[in-house]
Enzyme design. Structure first.
Site, PDB file in Angstrom:
ATOM      1  N   ASP A 102       3.796   6.966  -8.592  1.00  0.00           N
ATOM      2  CA  ASP A 102       3.296   5.822  -7.732  1.00  0.00           C
ATOM      3  C   ASP A 102       2.462   4.935  -8.688  1.00  0.00           C
ATOM      4  OD1 ASP A 102       2.815   3.906  -5.907  1.00  0.00           O
ATOM      5  OD2 ASP A 102       1.667   5.291  -4.448  1.00  0.00           O
ATOM      6  N   ARG A 155      14.290   2.324   3.442  1.00  0.00           N
ATOM      7  CA  ARG A 155      13.206   2.086   4.519  1.00  0.00           C
ATOM      8  C   ARG A 155      13.747   1.423   5.815  1.00  0.00           C
ATOM      9  NH1 ARG A 155       8.124   1.652   2.375  1.00  0.00           N
ATOM     10  NH2 ARG A 155       7.770   2.050   4.604  1.00  0.00           N
TER      11      ARG A 155
END
Ligand code: CP
Length: 305
Positions: free
Chosen positions: A221, A289
């Protein structure tokens, strides 16, 4: 509007392993149905309130498109133009919205804000990311791994970088999906020891090369997440040896997958070209998602479970 058996999704631990497995199974099914052009509208007449105290692309679009495809509707509440931004207490807002909408989806830096909202709401509350956890992202990540490689159980996962919300959600996921998690993070940026102790399949190792050795999945990330704006320079220095690039992935299993929740900073936590490497599934991960959040909404708002 009364909701019996209200459930919230505040961290992955809000659900049992069996419930999470069911949500992921539904995410696969809903994706197949969507790609085949099928319709499924179990949320007709239902409304979601989406409160984002921080920027978002994937989470917002995934929930809004997902509610629409399931037959429901979303009201986006920008705190800067709603009474929340002018100081109306979270508890009062939760009580008000509970009588108007069917689910509240909230992103805030503060996990406490999301948990307070859930405590005072009589409708399900979904954590759309806090500084502590990002459970919706993990649904998409597990769906993506299963799609490309099958079950993640007993696989080796490497998390390289900041011991922040994504890392914390991977730590919880390691218990709930029963995989091995090796984390490489610089000192001062490692996850909380108590979270590691509570999830014994997770461990911190000394270097990225140790973490990725034989790994089936490598994840990273950004080095500076939302809330770290004042620390950017110090973080760039601290994380300089933690870039995930093609050479690091070469040390992992031959069929390793690479994931990133996005947005990415090419040239920082990943090389300029890593998202284009055939081992990267970051874009399918972002598309999931939609499907995994639809499965989550269906689970919370219908009696299918
Ligand atoms: N990964 C993720 O949550 O993306 P957004 O911040 O764009 O929603």
């Amino acid at each position: 509007m009364t909701h019996n058996n209200k459930r919230d999704f505040l961290t992955l631990r809000s659900f049992s392993s069996d419930e999470l497995a069911y949500v992921i199974q539904r995410a696969h099914e809903l994706k197949r149905l969507h790609l085949a052009g099928g319709e499924h509208r179990p949320l007709q007449g239902k409304t979601a309130a989406l409160i984002l105290e921080l920027a978002s692309t994937r989470t917002r679009v995934g929930f809004e498109a997902g509610m629409f495809q399931l037959g429901g509707h979303t009201i986006y509440l920008d705190p800067s133009v709603s009474q929340l931004g002018r100081g109306e207490p979270v508890s009062d807002t939760a009580a008000v919205l509970s009588g108007i909408v069917d689910v509240v989806i909230i992103r805030s830096l503060s996990q406490e804000t999301v948990e307070t909202f859930a405590r005072f709401a009589t409708v399900p509350v979904i954590n759309a990311m806090t500084r502590y956890q990002h459970p919706c992202q993990l649904l998409a990540d597990i769906q993506t791994f299963e799609e490309f490689r099958g079950s993640i159980r007993d696989k080796r996962v490497a998390f390289i970088g900041d011991g922040y919300n994504m890392c914390n959600s991977y730590i919880e996921a390691s218990s709930l999906w029963d995989f091995e998690l090796r984390i490489a993070a610089p000192e001062g940026y490692r996850p909380a020891p108590e979270l590691l102790r509570a999830n014994p399949r997770s461990e911190v190792v000394s270097a990225p090369a140790d973490a990725v050795h034989n790994a089936d999945l490598v994840v990273t990330d950004v080095w500076s997440s939302m809330g770290h704006d004042a620390e950017k320079l110090a973080r760039k220095k601290a994380f300089a040896d933690y870039q995930v690039n093609e050479a690091l992935l070469d040390r992992a299993a031959a069929d390793v997958l690479f994931m990133h929740c996005l947005p990415a900073h090419r040239g920082e936590e990943i090389s300029e070209t890593l998202l284009d490497d055939p081992r990267s599934v970051a874009f399918p991960e972002s598309h999931n998602r939609l499907h995994s959040q639809k499965a989550l909404l269906e689970f919370l708002l219908t009696n299918r479970r």
